[in-house]
Design a protein around this motif. Structure first.
Motif, PDB file in Angstrom:
ATOM      1  N   ARG A   1      11.213  -5.567 -15.076  1.00 50.56           N
ATOM      2  CA  ARG A   1      10.655  -5.720 -14.143  1.00 50.56           C
ATOM      3  C   ARG A   1      10.327  -3.880 -12.888  1.00 50.56           C
ATOM      4  O   ARG A   1      11.170  -3.167 -13.660  1.00 50.56           O
ATOM      5  CB  ARG A   1      11.574  -5.506 -12.881  1.00 50.56           C
ATOM      6  CG  ARG A   1      10.438  -6.779 -11.794  1.00 50.56           C
ATOM      7  CD  ARG A   1      10.929  -7.627 -10.866  1.00 50.56           C
ATOM      8  NE  ARG A   1       9.784  -7.570  -9.438  1.00 50.56           N
ATOM      9  CZ  ARG A   1      10.341  -9.131  -8.339  1.00 50.56           C
ATOM     10  NH1 ARG A   1      11.982  -9.201  -8.315  1.00 50.56           N
ATOM     11  NH2 ARG A   1      10.030  -8.749  -7.541  1.00 50.56           N
ATOM     12  N   LYS A   2       9.096  -3.981 -13.099  1.00 48.66           N
ATOM     13  CA  LYS A   2       8.678  -2.838 -12.479  1.00 48.66           C
ATOM     14  C   LYS A   2       8.087  -3.375 -10.904  1.00 48.66           C
ATOM     15  O   LYS A   2       7.926  -4.254 -10.600  1.00 48.66           O
ATOM     16  CB  LYS A   2       6.867  -2.431 -13.118  1.00 48.66           C
ATOM     17  CG  LYS A   2       7.262  -1.818 -14.638  1.00 48.66           C
ATOM     18  CD  LYS A   2       5.748  -1.792 -15.227  1.00 48.66           C
ATOM     19  CE  LYS A   2       6.539  -0.291 -16.168  1.00 48.66           C
ATOM     20  NZ  LYS A   2       5.039  -0.087 -16.819  1.00 48.66           N
ATOM     21  N   LEU A   3       8.203  -2.303 -10.028  1.00 52.28           N
ATOM     22  CA  LEU A   3       8.918  -2.338  -8.716  1.00 52.28           C
ATOM     23  C   LEU A   3       7.582  -1.082  -7.426  1.00 52.28           C
ATOM     24  O   LEU A   3       8.011   0.183  -8.310  1.00 52.28           O
ATOM     25  CB  LEU A   3       9.705  -2.673  -8.340  1.00 52.28           C
ATOM     26  CG  LEU A   3      10.159  -3.508  -7.677  1.00 52.28           C
ATOM     27  CD1 LEU A   3      12.167  -3.405  -7.457  1.00 52.28           C
ATOM     28  CD2 LEU A   3      10.125  -4.758  -7.906  1.00 52.28           C
ATOM     29  N   ARG A   4       6.477  -1.376  -7.106  1.00 43.11           N
ATOM     30  CA  ARG A   4       5.790  -0.700  -6.793  1.00 43.11           C
ATOM     31  C   ARG A   4       6.652   0.226  -5.057  1.00 43.11           C
ATOM     32  O   ARG A   4       7.394  -0.765  -5.124  1.00 43.11           O
ATOM     33  CB  ARG A   4       4.519  -0.583  -6.103  1.00 43.11           C
ATOM     34  CG  ARG A   4       4.022  -1.471  -6.986  1.00 43.11           C
ATOM     35  CD  ARG A   4       2.223  -1.756  -6.935  1.00 43.11           C
ATOM     36  NE  ARG A   4       2.375  -2.583  -5.718  1.00 43.11           N
ATOM     37  CZ  ARG A   4       2.749  -4.476  -5.762  1.00 43.11           C
ATOM     38  NH1 ARG A   4       2.778  -4.714  -7.207  1.00 43.11           N
ATOM     39  NH2 ARG A   4       3.203  -4.916  -4.750  1.00 43.11           N
ATOM     40  N   LYS A   5       6.409   1.614  -4.896  1.00 40.85           N
ATOM     41  CA  LYS A   5       6.945   2.165  -3.980  1.00 40.85           C
ATOM     42  C   LYS A   5       6.575   0.979  -2.647  1.00 40.85           C
ATOM     43  O   LYS A   5       6.040   0.678  -2.344  1.00 40.85           O
ATOM     44  CB  LYS A   5       5.866   2.995  -3.524  1.00 40.85           C
ATOM     45  CG  LYS A   5       6.655   3.631  -2.231  1.00 40.85           C
ATOM     46  CD  LYS A   5       5.891   5.461  -1.881  1.00 40.85           C
ATOM     47  CE  LYS A   5       6.542   6.000  -0.811  1.00 40.85           C
ATOM     48  NZ  LYS A   5       6.151   7.479  -0.678  1.00 40.85           N
ATOM     49  N   LYS A   6       7.312   0.726  -2.115  1.00 44.22           N
ATOM     50  CA  LYS A   6       8.367  -0.161  -1.427  1.00 44.22           C
ATOM     51  C   LYS A   6       7.941  -1.466  -1.325  1.00 44.22           C
ATOM     52  O   LYS A   6       7.922  -2.339  -0.526  1.00 44.22           O
ATOM     53  CB  LYS A   6       6.575   0.384   0.431  1.00 44.22           C
ATOM     54  CG  LYS A   6       6.772   1.249   1.070  1.00 44.22           C
ATOM     55  CD  LYS A   6       5.504   1.287   1.779  1.00 44.22           C
ATOM     56  CE  LYS A   6       5.732   2.885   2.067  1.00 44.22           C
ATOM     57  NZ  LYS A   6       4.515   3.336   4.006  1.00 44.22           N
TER      58      LYS A   6
END
Length: 192
Positions: A30-35
């Motif tokens: 899974r990729k998460l963006r900043k915040k």
């Protein structure tokens, strides 16, 4: 995507190629963006996450609105509200990305199946939890018995890479001191 996880596991227990293929099948990238949040306080934590790249934090906000960072998790570290994950109770903590991050998620039911299918992973997770327990007790002892300056110096010595990734306010939150106190400590140390 799985090379770092393989190396991480190999540092604690040996797996054959076939065993590691089994392990890989249970993790979800899974990729998460900043915040972006992985977990919000009050939800049940469904995953433990292995940080492949980026930086995550686990924290809570008290009734006065003060943030208390429990854990940072950078590349090659794990992150989860372990109490919620194991008990199924609502999480006490939030987990979000401090920078764009890639993590490998392992759901509770998948972990249970993995442990049945690949018994060596039982040993791996036992070692991981033992290490976590020891680190948490050291942190508790340090928070009770060391000065703010000693905590800061130990932080930068123990986590030099992390020191460069997170803000001074976040370091203060993790150490349990005010940003003003940290600023004063840094100024005094620079004059020495």
């Amino acid at each position: 995507m799985f090379d770092l996880l393989r190396q991480h596991i190999e540092n604690r227990t040996h797996l054959t190629e076939d065993e590691f293929d089994i392990v890989k099948n249970y993790f979800v990238p899974r990729k998460l963006r900043k915040k972006q949040f992985l977990l919000n306080e009050g939800e049940v934590c469904r995953y433990i996450g292995f940080v492949n790249s980026g930086c995550m934090r686990e924290y809570t906000i008290d009734s006065r609105g003060n943030e208390h960072i429990i854990q940072f998790a950078i590349e090659d570290w794990w992150v989860s509200d372990l109490n919620s994950f194991l008990s199924g109770e609502p999480a006490e903590y939030n987990i979000d990305a401090l920078q764009d991050s890639e993590i490998l998620l392992l759901e509770k039911s998948a972990r249970d199946k993995l442990l049945d299918e690949c018994p060596k992973m039982e040993r791996f997770f036992r070692i991981l939890i033992e290490s976590n327990h020891v680190a948490n007790h050291r942190r508790i002892t340090d928070s009770l018995s060391t000065s703010a300056e000693e905590k800061y110096l130990k932080f930068i010595k123990t986590y030099p890479k992390l020191f460069e990734l997170v803000s001074q306010n976040q370091i203060a939150s993790y150490l349990g001191i005010t940003p003003q106190s940290l600023s004063r400590i840094r100024k005094e140390l620079s004059q020495q």
